[in-house]
Motif scaffolding. Structure first.
Motif, PDB file in Angstrom:
ATOM      1  N   TRP A  36       0.848  -1.196   0.000  1.00  0.00           N
ATOM      2  CA  TRP A  36       0.000   0.000   0.000  1.00  0.00           C
ATOM      3  C   TRP A  36       0.884   1.247   0.000  1.00  0.00           C
ATOM      4  O   TRP A  36       1.863   1.327   0.740  1.00  0.00           O
ATOM      5  CB  TRP A  36      -0.891   0.029   1.242  1.00  0.00           C
ATOM      6  N   PHE A  37       0.492   2.204  -0.819  1.00  0.00           N
ATOM      7  CA  PHE A  37       1.147   3.500  -0.878  1.00  0.00           C
ATOM      8  C   PHE A  37       0.093   4.586  -0.669  1.00  0.00           C
ATOM      9  O   PHE A  37      -1.106   4.323  -0.768  1.00  0.00           O
ATOM     10  CB  PHE A  37       1.825   3.704  -2.244  1.00  0.00           C
ATOM     11  N   ARG A  38       0.548   5.785  -0.434  1.00  0.00           N
ATOM     12  CA  ARG A  38      -0.369   6.916  -0.356  1.00  0.00           C
ATOM     13  C   ARG A  38       0.291   8.162  -0.931  1.00  0.00           C
ATOM     14  O   ARG A  38       1.525   8.270  -0.933  1.00  0.00           O
ATOM     15  CB  ARG A  38      -0.841   7.164   1.070  1.00  0.00           C
ATOM     16  N   GLN A  39      -0.547   9.053  -1.392  1.00  0.00           N
ATOM     17  CA  GLN A  39      -0.046  10.297  -1.953  1.00  0.00           C
ATOM     18  C   GLN A  39      -0.975  11.436  -1.550  1.00  0.00           C
ATOM     19  O   GLN A  39      -2.150  11.433  -1.928  1.00  0.00           O
ATOM     20  CB  GLN A  39       0.076  10.218  -3.475  1.00  0.00           C
ATOM     21  N   ALA A  40      -0.431  12.363  -0.794  1.00  0.00           N
ATOM     22  CA  ALA A  40      -1.170  13.552  -0.408  1.00  0.00           C
ATOM     23  C   ALA A  40      -0.930  14.643  -1.446  1.00  0.00           C
ATOM     24  O   ALA A  40       0.090  14.623  -2.148  1.00  0.00           O
ATOM     25  CB  ALA A  40      -0.716  14.019   0.976  1.00  0.00           C
ATOM     26  N   PRO A  41      -1.835  15.604  -1.558  1.00  0.00           N
ATOM     27  CA  PRO A  41      -1.672  16.682  -2.534  1.00  0.00           C
ATOM     28  C   PRO A  41      -0.341  17.393  -2.361  1.00  0.00           C
ATOM     29  O   PRO A  41       0.026  17.790  -1.255  1.00  0.00           O
ATOM     30  CB  PRO A  41      -2.848  17.608  -2.229  1.00  0.00           C
ATOM     31  N   GLY A  42       0.398  17.517  -3.461  1.00  0.00           N
ATOM     32  CA  GLY A  42       1.663  18.222  -3.431  1.00  0.00           C
ATOM     33  C   GLY A  42       2.818  17.445  -2.849  1.00  0.00           C
ATOM     34  O   GLY A  42       3.923  17.983  -2.698  1.00  0.00           O
ATOM     35  N   LYS A  43       2.591  16.170  -2.534  1.00  0.00           N
ATOM     36  CA  LYS A  43       3.648  15.352  -1.946  1.00  0.00           C
ATOM     37  C   LYS A  43       3.951  14.143  -2.814  1.00  0.00           C
ATOM     38  O   LYS A  43       3.158  13.762  -3.677  1.00  0.00           O
ATOM     39  CB  LYS A  43       3.246  14.906  -0.540  1.00  0.00           C
ATOM     40  N   GLU A  44       5.110  13.543  -2.553  1.00  0.00           N
ATOM     41  CA  GLU A  44       5.496  12.335  -3.271  1.00  0.00           C
ATOM     42  C   GLU A  44       4.671  11.142  -2.778  1.00  0.00           C
ATOM     43  O   GLU A  44       4.209  11.120  -1.634  1.00  0.00           O
ATOM     44  CB  GLU A  44       6.982  12.041  -3.042  1.00  0.00           C
ATOM     45  N   ARG A  45       4.511  10.159  -3.657  1.00  0.00           N
ATOM     46  CA  ARG A  45       3.861   8.925  -3.249  1.00  0.00           C
ATOM     47  C   ARG A  45       4.819   8.169  -2.327  1.00  0.00           C
ATOM     48  O   ARG A  45       5.996   7.992  -2.659  1.00  0.00           O
ATOM     49  CB  ARG A  45       3.507   8.088  -4.468  1.00  0.00           C
ATOM     50  N   GLU A  46       4.298   7.713  -1.206  1.00  0.00           N
ATOM     51  CA  GLU A  46       5.146   7.067  -0.207  1.00  0.00           C
ATOM     52  C   GLU A  46       4.594   5.701   0.186  1.00  0.00           C
ATOM     53  O   GLU A  46       3.380   5.492   0.186  1.00  0.00           O
ATOM     54  CB  GLU A  46       5.259   7.947   1.044  1.00  0.00           C
ATOM     55  N   GLY A  47       5.521   4.809   0.534  1.00  0.00           N
ATOM     56  CA  GLY A  47       5.125   3.492   0.984  1.00  0.00           C
ATOM     57  C   GLY A  47       4.500   3.551   2.361  1.00  0.00           C
ATOM     58  O   GLY A  47       4.975   4.273   3.241  1.00  0.00           O
ATOM     59  N   VAL A  48       3.439   2.785   2.547  1.00  0.00           N
ATOM     60  CA  VAL A  48       2.744   2.731   3.833  1.00  0.00           C
ATOM     61  C   VAL A  48       2.967   1.375   4.495  1.00  0.00           C
ATOM     62  O   VAL A  48       3.337   1.291   5.667  1.00  0.00           O
ATOM     63  CB  VAL A  48       1.242   2.981   3.647  1.00  0.00           C
ATOM     64  N   ALA A  49       2.741   0.314   3.743  1.00  0.00           N
ATOM     65  CA  ALA A  49       2.902  -1.038   4.280  1.00  0.00           C
ATOM     66  C   ALA A  49       3.044  -2.007   3.121  1.00  0.00           C
ATOM     67  O   ALA A  49       2.508  -1.762   2.036  1.00  0.00           O
ATOM     68  CB  ALA A  49       1.713  -1.429   5.152  1.00  0.00           C
ATOM     69  N   ALA A  50       3.760  -3.102   3.356  1.00  0.00           N
ATOM     70  CA  ALA A  50       3.978  -4.058   2.278  1.00  0.00           C
ATOM     71  C   ALA A  50       4.320  -5.427   2.831  1.00  0.00           C
ATOM     72  O   ALA A  50       4.755  -5.562   3.982  1.00  0.00           O
ATOM     73  CB  ALA A  50       5.094  -3.575   1.353  1.00  0.00           C
ATOM     74  N   PHE A  51       4.116  -6.448   1.980  1.00  0.00           N
ATOM     75  CA  PHE A  51       4.481  -7.818   2.291  1.00  0.00           C
ATOM     76  C   PHE A  51       5.758  -8.193   1.546  1.00  0.00           C
ATOM     77  O   PHE A  51       5.942  -7.830   0.385  1.00  0.00           O
ATOM     78  CB  PHE A  51       3.391  -8.790   1.831  1.00  0.00           C
ATOM     79  N   ALA A  52       6.618  -8.977   2.200  1.00  0.00           N
ATOM     80  CA  ALA A  52       7.673  -9.683   1.496  1.00  0.00           C
ATOM     81  C   ALA A  52       7.093 -11.000   0.974  1.00  0.00           C
ATOM     82  O   ALA A  52       5.968 -11.376   1.316  1.00  0.00           O
ATOM     83  CB  ALA A  52       8.839  -9.955   2.437  1.00  0.00           C
ATOM     84  N   SER A  53       7.860 -11.709   0.165  1.00  0.00           N
ATOM     85  CA  SER A  53       7.354 -12.950  -0.417  1.00  0.00           C
ATOM     86  C   SER A  53       7.091 -14.029   0.627  1.00  0.00           C
ATOM     87  O   SER A  53       6.260 -14.907   0.413  1.00  0.00           O
ATOM     88  CB  SER A  53       8.334 -13.461  -1.467  1.00  0.00           C
ATOM     89  N   ASP A  54       7.787 -13.965   1.758  1.00  0.00           N
ATOM     90  CA  ASP A  54       7.575 -14.974   2.796  1.00  0.00           C
ATOM     91  C   ASP A  54       6.504 -14.561   3.800  1.00  0.00           C
ATOM     92  O   ASP A  54       6.296 -15.243   4.805  1.00  0.00           O
ATOM     93  CB  ASP A  54       8.882 -15.259   3.539  1.00  0.00           C
ATOM     94  N   GLY A  55       5.845 -13.447   3.521  1.00  0.00           N
ATOM     95  CA  GLY A  55       4.750 -13.023   4.382  1.00  0.00           C
ATOM     96  C   GLY A  55       5.113 -12.001   5.436  1.00  0.00           C
ATOM     97  O   GLY A  55       4.232 -11.471   6.120  1.00  0.00           O
ATOM     98  N   ARG A  56       6.412 -11.753   5.590  1.00  0.00           N
ATOM     99  CA  ARG A  56       6.795 -10.716   6.559  1.00  0.00           C
ATOM    100  C   ARG A  56       6.302  -9.370   6.080  1.00  0.00           C
ATOM    101  O   ARG A  56       6.127  -9.141   4.888  1.00  0.00           O
ATOM    102  CB  ARG A  56       8.318 -10.683   6.749  1.00  0.00           C
ATOM    103  N   THR A  57       6.059  -8.487   7.029  1.00  0.00           N
ATOM    104  CA  THR A  57       5.503  -7.184   6.685  1.00  0.00           C
ATOM    105  C   THR A  57       6.428  -6.059   7.122  1.00  0.00           C
ATOM    106  O   THR A  57       7.313  -6.231   7.961  1.00  0.00           O
ATOM    107  CB  THR A  57       4.134  -6.986   7.341  1.00  0.00           C
ATOM    108  N   ARG A  58       6.191  -4.926   6.505  1.00  0.00           N
ATOM    109  CA  ARG A  58       6.882  -3.702   6.901  1.00  0.00           C
ATOM    110  C   ARG A  58       5.856  -2.580   6.892  1.00  0.00           C
ATOM    111  O   ARG A  58       5.011  -2.516   6.011  1.00  0.00           O
ATOM    112  CB  ARG A  58       8.021  -3.369   5.934  1.00  0.00           C
ATOM    113  N   HIS A  59       5.935  -1.728   7.901  1.00  0.00           N
ATOM    114  CA  HIS A  59       5.070  -0.560   7.970  1.00  0.00           C
ATOM    115  C   HIS A  59       5.926   0.696   8.097  1.00  0.00           C
ATOM    116  O   HIS A  59       6.972   0.678   8.761  1.00  0.00           O
ATOM    117  CB  HIS A  59       4.129  -0.657   9.175  1.00  0.00           C
ATOM    118  N   ALA A  60       5.494   1.746   7.462  1.00  0.00           N
ATOM    119  CA  ALA A  60       6.199   3.018   7.579  1.00  0.00           C
ATOM    120  C   ALA A  60       6.195   3.481   9.041  1.00  0.00           C
ATOM    121  O   ALA A  60       5.248   3.209   9.788  1.00  0.00           O
ATOM    122  CB  ALA A  60       5.533   4.070   6.702  1.00  0.00           C
ATOM    123  N   ASP A  61       7.258   4.160   9.436  1.00  0.00           N
ATOM    124  CA  ASP A  61       7.363   4.630  10.818  1.00  0.00           C
ATOM    125  C   ASP A  61       6.166   5.499  11.208  1.00  0.00           C
ATOM    126  O   ASP A  61       5.707   5.454  12.351  1.00  0.00           O
ATOM    127  CB  ASP A  61       8.654   5.423  11.008  1.00  0.00           C
TER     128      ASP A  61
END
Length: 125
Positions: A36-61
């Protein structure tokens, strides 16, 4: 053809919750990493959360402890549960698919090949 269909956006007050959904085809779900990504007006698109292939996840700080990425393999759907929403979470949210095997969750926009149409999340303070 890869198709990602998002739903679940809307308008909520600060402190509220929303759950976004992203449905994919079986081929996409089995062969791509989803994020998942998000983009606010006037800002760059940024990563929010994602899965690795083994199911591990990462969330933005900025969303750790508030947002959770999850998935339902039977439904071929990836979710983003967003709790304790803040005004700064207001953005267009995109589901995306990254091809190949990822030992770590892909978090760069350039890692992803396919994108959903986006769903708007608006948080009022």
């Amino acid at each position: 053809q890869v198709q990602l269909v998002e739903s679940g956006g809307g308008s909520v007050q600060s402190g509220g919750s929303l759950r976004l959904s992203c449905s994919a085809s079986r081929y996409t779900y089995d062969n791509y990493c989803m994020g998942w990504f998000r983009q606010a007006p006037g800002k760059e698109r940024e990563g929010v959360a994602a899965f690795a292939s083994d199911g591990r996840t990462r969330h933005a700080d900025s969303v750790k402890g508030r947002f959770t990425i999850s998935r339902d393999d039977a439904q071929m759907t990836v979710y983003l549960l967003m709790n304790n929403l803040k005004a700064e979470d207001t953005a267009m949210y995109y589901c995306a698919a990254a091809p190949g095997w990822w030992s770590d969750p892909p978090f760069s926009r350039s890692d992803y090949t396919f994108w959903g149409q986006g769903t708007q999340v608006t948080v009022s303070s």
